[in-house]
Design a protein around this motif. Structure first.
Motif, PDB file in Angstrom:
ATOM      1  N   THR A 129       0.873  -1.242  -0.097  1.00 30.77           N
ATOM      2  CA  THR A 129       0.110  -0.106   0.018  1.00 30.77           C
ATOM      3  C   THR A 129       0.763   1.114  -0.043  1.00 30.77           C
ATOM      4  O   THR A 129       0.307   2.331  -0.226  1.00 30.77           O
ATOM      5  N   TRP A 130       2.012   1.142   0.247  1.00 36.51           N
ATOM      6  CA  TRP A 130       2.982   2.280   0.462  1.00 36.51           C
ATOM      7  C   TRP A 130       3.565   2.611  -0.873  1.00 36.51           C
ATOM      8  O   TRP A 130       4.486   3.389  -1.023  1.00 36.51           O
ATOM      9  N   ARG A 131       3.351   1.716  -2.111  1.00 35.59           N
ATOM     10  CA  ARG A 131       4.106   2.019  -3.214  1.00 35.59           C
ATOM     11  C   ARG A 131       3.048   2.017  -4.262  1.00 35.59           C
ATOM     12  O   ARG A 131       2.683   1.444  -5.244  1.00 35.59           O
ATOM     13  N   PRO A 132       2.231   3.227  -4.237  1.00 32.20           N
ATOM     14  CA  PRO A 132       1.236   3.523  -5.357  1.00 32.20           C
ATOM     15  C   PRO A 132       1.830   3.916  -6.699  1.00 32.20           C
ATOM     16  O   PRO A 132       1.209   4.036  -7.578  1.00 32.20           O
ATOM     17  N   ASP A 133       3.242   3.878  -6.712  1.00 27.78           N
ATOM     18  CA  ASP A 133       3.745   4.179  -8.085  1.00 27.78           C
ATOM     19  C   ASP A 133       4.112   2.954  -9.036  1.00 27.78           C
ATOM     20  O   ASP A 133       4.194   2.876 -10.125  1.00 27.78           O
ATOM     21  N   LEU A 134       3.904   1.655  -8.337  1.00 27.25           N
ATOM     22  CA  LEU A 134       3.727   0.362  -8.996  1.00 27.25           C
ATOM     23  C   LEU A 134       2.480   0.182  -9.608  1.00 27.25           C
ATOM     24  O   LEU A 134       1.608  -0.391  -9.074  1.00 27.25           O
ATOM     25  N   THR A 135       2.533   0.483 -10.763  1.00 23.89           N
ATOM     26  CA  THR A 135       1.108  -0.025 -11.582  1.00 23.89           C
ATOM     27  C   THR A 135       1.337  -0.858 -12.691  1.00 23.89           C
ATOM     28  O   THR A 135       0.048  -1.321 -13.241  1.00 23.89           O
ATOM     29  N   ASP A 136       2.370  -1.160 -13.166  1.00 27.04           N
ATOM     30  CA  ASP A 136       2.437  -2.135 -14.331  1.00 27.04           C
ATOM     31  C   ASP A 136       3.566  -2.821 -14.267  1.00 27.04           C
ATOM     32  O   ASP A 136       4.550  -2.587 -13.408  1.00 27.04           O
ATOM     33  N   PRO A 137       3.692  -3.939 -15.167  1.00 31.15           N
ATOM     34  CA  PRO A 137       4.785  -4.881 -15.060  1.00 31.15           C
ATOM     35  C   PRO A 137       6.365  -4.360 -15.254  1.00 31.15           C
ATOM     36  O   PRO A 137       7.170  -4.790 -14.715  1.00 31.15           O
ATOM     37  N   TYR A 138       6.344  -3.327 -16.040  1.00 31.92           N
ATOM     38  CA  TYR A 138       7.734  -2.780 -16.064  1.00 31.92           C
ATOM     39  C   TYR A 138       8.188  -1.765 -14.963  1.00 31.92           C
ATOM     40  O   TYR A 138       9.425  -1.623 -14.457  1.00 31.92           O
ATOM     41  N   ASP A 139       7.097  -1.429 -14.014  1.00 32.75           N
ATOM     42  CA  ASP A 139       7.445  -0.696 -12.784  1.00 32.75           C
ATOM     43  C   ASP A 139       8.038  -1.848 -11.858  1.00 32.75           C
ATOM     44  O   ASP A 139       9.213  -1.543 -11.305  1.00 32.75           O
ATOM     45  N   LEU A 140       7.673  -2.956 -11.893  1.00 29.57           N
ATOM     46  CA  LEU A 140       8.111  -4.051 -11.240  1.00 29.57           C
ATOM     47  C   LEU A 140       9.512  -4.507 -11.541  1.00 29.57           C
ATOM     48  O   LEU A 140      10.407  -4.952 -10.747  1.00 29.57           O
ATOM     49  N   ALA A 141       9.628  -4.718 -13.043  1.00 35.79           N
ATOM     50  CA  ALA A 141      11.299  -5.000 -13.513  1.00 35.79           C
ATOM     51  C   ALA A 141      12.117  -4.029 -13.009  1.00 35.79           C
ATOM     52  O   ALA A 141      13.207  -4.286 -12.658  1.00 35.79           O
ATOM     53  N   GLU A 142      11.699  -2.683 -12.984  1.00 38.02           N
ATOM     54  CA  GLU A 142      12.507  -1.780 -12.551  1.00 38.02           C
ATOM     55  C   GLU A 142      13.019  -1.722 -11.347  1.00 38.02           C
ATOM     56  O   GLU A 142      14.203  -1.510 -10.779  1.00 38.02           O
ATOM     57  N   GLU A 143      12.214  -2.184 -10.343  1.00 37.57           N
ATOM     58  CA  GLU A 143      12.484  -2.664  -9.085  1.00 37.57           C
ATOM     59  C   GLU A 143      13.580  -3.679  -8.879  1.00 37.57           C
ATOM     60  O   GLU A 143      14.544  -3.659  -8.093  1.00 37.57           O
ATOM     61  N   VAL A 144      13.209  -4.801  -9.657  1.00 28.88           N
ATOM     62  CA  VAL A 144      14.394  -5.961  -9.815  1.00 28.88           C
ATOM     63  C   VAL A 144      15.628  -5.275 -10.126  1.00 28.88           C
ATOM     64  O   VAL A 144      16.797  -5.508  -9.424  1.00 28.88           O
TER      65      VAL A 144
END
Length: 836
Positions: A465-480
């Motif tokens: 809930t504290w990561r409203p910026d994660l909205t699509d698969p590429y956001d998750l890829a960037e985190e990794v």
């Protein structure tokens, strides 16, 4: 966000030898921008101890108060005897505990301490103020400590004077890092260590006997938690550790209750607000303001509200601007100013980010709370933050937490994102593996579940809930990728798809710049904004079409509220600035777009941000945009050819501006026709109209004397402006090198007498048409007026170059072509061969 390293270690068990720079390097590698690492009191050297004032003698006869004191410092001085100190501060009394620095110590500065004779007494040390210890700017009085500390206690450790502070520039999408909790999570992931989450607290469930709260706008406030603490000691002071953490984080301690709300905000990331319950009239309400309502905020300013403002109210009206600042009518009262606050309502709410951001900007009231809300606050942190504040009030102020818990929460469904397990591998061009991808996503707080969909390895990821910026698969890829390290991403040159490259228009624009640079011009880039003053200075008439501009709703400068319709204001401004700095011989150019409003003004539609706009929406947007043709302009002043021992140089003039236009035309593969014209801001007798075919593409010449005077430019300053889109539309093509013929050229000169009103361009065009295909080039080399030419007449002398591509021309062929050219000029312009 200022992050004290000592505070960060409370949540992450960092290795003992890690310095602030080591931690900063890890955080930078993980994608955070650490601007500085501040060393607090690195040059401080003890002994610095707690002392108790035993006696005070007031010394008289001096211009300022001077006190001769004896202070008990325990065994810190090696003798156990009272320390004799002369001090000028008056805010302490006998029996107070103070901070004493003894001879041999070094205070920040560095400022060495030694025993010395002053005011007729020996002063063996100093009683310290906050500024002298690097704790702040307060130098009005010395630090008075709570009475529980024993004389001789090490004050360096007690006051946490030596520390390192990381100053992190938090980007708008990483709002969770505006808290120790968020930065600690990043540090834990960077070091591969567990996190002691300060928000993991036992919180009682909501019940029906908490303080009454009514939320009339769930869209603006989707969560509101209220807790009440009674029996608060209004005289209780913030402990030293709490004050020091606030100071290191850049927040000034105010009072215990306010300090606690600020502390919890820094710790958890959830802004809090405290109300004096005895000053709140009735239930708390959350609603939109009514136009014209007023509130006096905590800074003592009365503010007029609008209907878009989200406000906190009681029966008397607004008592706070939601997420921005509370009202003065319910603020916590200090015991020093009268009866202090003994009953406190703690508010921990979650407000709409856009609403808070607009309210803070509208009222010019940025705050630590609004800075966090507008970047995104964890809605699930409200309960824990309120509990943490209640616990601290009970612990420090001796209060009692009421059993009532108010928790109004709108539905907040979690979103799940499906991502291919190998997507980070494909994005980064390396191999992480499914296990690494899962582990990294879990480290940022995501819940990860595997799924086999049609034979594909898909991860079902639920962001926290504290990561409203994660909205699509590429956001998750960037985190990794960022947690694995951008420096570990292999550097490979991309494969260029065949058949692509610059468009012909882009090639033309590049050729234009190269051609002008090769001719000695220097490129400048100016802002595309313009104001009425600049247009007035250029001498534009009131009905000039260039005064019809596109106005900006929110201009950067009130004096330049419109977009330019010509490149000349910015270019001539750059010329003036350079001349003012001593560069007197200048030739500059600029290429860029101008903005021409359409005849029918339309309002641009607001396009959706949650999906791709439709073709119709994009077409409607394009229709509302102004026309934006690309142009090139030059400006010249001073000497074009420098003077020196070799002789006098040549000043820049209108002919150079015309030649610059020809240079641009040659880059487009177009032949320009030049004829006289009148157009502001050029001199009426030295202005050339530039044509490509039958279409006017620009103007060049010397600036009008009134324009030169208005802009404070040198005499004879010249300029040119050409529309590149019009120029390329009239025949721009691939430009190839000149053909070299193996056959000789035949040169013929011709001098024609014509009426003074006949443009030389018309005569040249007639000669060119009459000469036929054998004509290779034509050049005007002389213009003569005088008695020999006749009154109202002029002589134009041209050199004609003839050449055939397949043979050597005979003299008769060259002469015939010349006579044909003269005949055409005679028929079309009334020219007479000179000497005939």
């Amino acid at each position: 966000m200022r992050v004290p390293l000592s505070w960060l270690r409370e949540y992450v068990d960092l290795p003992a030898g890690e310095t602030g720079r080591d931690v900063a390097a890890r955080l930078v590698r993980a994608g955070l921008e650490v601007e500085t690492v501040e060393q607090l009191n690195a040059d401080l050297k003890g002994p610095l101890v707690v002392g108790q004032v035993l006696s005070i003698e007031e010394l008289s006869g001096f211009k300022k108060p001077i006190r001769h004191c004896f202070v008990n410092v325990g065994d810190a001085n090696g003798t156990g005897e009272p320390q004799e100190i002369v001090c000028g501060a008056t805010n302490f009394a006998v029996g107070d505990k103070v901070v004493v620095v003894l001879p041999g110590a070094v205070l920040p500065g560095p400022f060495p301490i030694a025993a010395r004779q002053t005011y007729g007494h020996t002063s063996a040390g100093m009683i310290c103020s906050a500024r002298e210890l690097g704790m702040g700017d307060d130098h009005n009085g010395i630090i008075v400590l709570p009475p529980e500390y024993e004389p001789g206690t090490d004050a360096v450790e007690l006051l946490q004077l030596v520390d390192e502070v990381l100053d992190i520039a938090v980007t708008p999408d990483r709002g969770y890092c505006l808290s120790m909790r968020g930065v600690a999570r990043e540090a834990a992931a960077a070091y591969g260590l567990p996190l002691a989450d300060p928000a993991l607290l036992d919180v009682p469930p909501a019940n029906s006997y908490g303080y009454l709260v009514k939320v009339a706008d769930p869209a603006g406030c989707d969560r509101f938690v209220a807790r009440t603490v009674t029996g608060v000691d209004p005289t209780a002071q913030s402990p030293i550790w709490l004050q020091r953490r606030l100071q290191k984080s850049g927040i000034r301690p105010i009072s215990l209750t306010v300090d606690i709300t600020n502390y919890v905000m820094l710790e958890v990331g959830q802004p809090l607000h405290a109300y004096d319950r005895n000053r709140v009239d009735g239930p708390i309400q959350v609603r939109r303001a009514q136009d014209g309502e007023k509130i006096t905020t905590l800074d003592g300013v009365e503010r007029k509200l609008v209907a878009e403002d989200l406000v906190i109210c009681d029966n008397t009206g607004p008592i706070g601007i939601a997420g921005v600042m509370g009202g003065a009518s319910t603020e916590i009262l200090d015991a020093a100013a009268g009866p202090g606050t003994t009953e406190v309502i703690i508010e921990a709410a979650h407000f709409d980010a856009v609403t808070v951001a607009r309210a803070a900007k509208r009222h010019k009231l940025p705050s630590e709370a609004s800075k966090r809300f507008e970047r995104g606050v964890d809605p699930e942190a409200a309960r824990a933050a309120a509990q943490r504040a209640v616990d601290l009030l009970v612990l420090i102020a001796g209060g009692t937490a009421e059993a009532g818990v108010t928790d109004i929460a709108a539905p907040h469904p979690l979103r799940t994102i499906a991502i291919d397990a190998d997507l980070p591998d494909r994005v980064a061009g390396t191999e992480y593996g499914r296990e690494t991808v899962t582990r990294r996503l879990q480290e940022v707080g995501c819940t990860v579940a595997g799924a086999d969909i049609a034979g594909a390895d898909i991860l079902q990821v639920t962001p926290p809930t504290w990561r409203p910026d994660l909205t699509d698969p590429y956001d998750l890829a960037e985190e990794v990728i960022r947690l694995e390290g951008y420096d570990n991403v292999p550097a490979r040159m991309p494969t260029v798809p065949p058949g692509r490259g610059l468009t012909e228009a882009q090639r033309f624009h590049r050729r234009t710049g190269v051609a002008l640079a090769g001719a000695g011009y220097v490129e400048v880039n100016n802002y595309p904004f313009v104001g009425e003053a600049a247009l007035d200075a250029l001498g534009f008439e009131k009905d000039d079409e260039r005064r019809r501009t596109v106005k900006l709703v929110n201009p950067l400068n009130d004096e330049e509220p419109a977009l330019r319709t010509t490149l000349l204001p910015g270019l001539l401004g750059a010329l003036r600035r350079n001349i003012g700095r001593g560069n007197t011989d200048l030739a500059i150019y600029e290429t860029g777009t101008v903005f021409l409003p359409k005849e029918e003004l339309r309002v641009a539609p607001r396009l959706p941000v949650d999906r791709r706009p439709t073709d119709e929406q994009l077409a409607s947007l394009d229709a509302a945009l102004p026309d934006q043709p690309r142009r090139v302009a030059v400006a010249l002043a001073g000497e074009r050819l420098p003077s020196g021992w070799w002789g006098k140089g040549a000043g820049a003039g209108w002919a150079d501006a015309v030649e610059a236009a020809r240079t641009v035309a040659r880059a487009a593969g177009v032949e320009l026709t030049v004829r006289q014209a009148q157009r502001a801001p050029w001199h009426p007798g030295r202005c050339a109209e530039l044509l490509a075919g039958e279409r006017v593409v620009g103007y060049a010449g010397e600036l009008h004397p009134r324009v030169i005077k208005a802009l404070n430019l040198p005499e004879r300053t010249s300029a040119m402006e050409v529309d590149l889109d019009l120029l390329s539309a009239d025949g721009a093509q691939r430009v190839s090198g000149p053909a070299v013929s193996s056959y000789p050229v035949a040169t013929q000169d011709v001098a024609l007498i014509v009426d003074s009103a006949v443009p030389a361009a018309e005569v040249e065009a007639a000669l060119r048409d009459g000469a036929g295909e054998l004509l290779e080039a034509i050049r005007l080399f002389d213009v003569f007026t005088g008695e020999q030419a006749g009154a109202g007449r002029k002589s134009l002398a041209y050199t004609l170059r003839f050449r055939a591509t397949d043979r050597t021309l005979t003299a008769d062929e060259a002469t015939a072509a010349r006579e044909s050219a003269v005949a055409a000029a005679t028929a079309r312009t009334g020219a007479v061969l000179r000497g005939a």
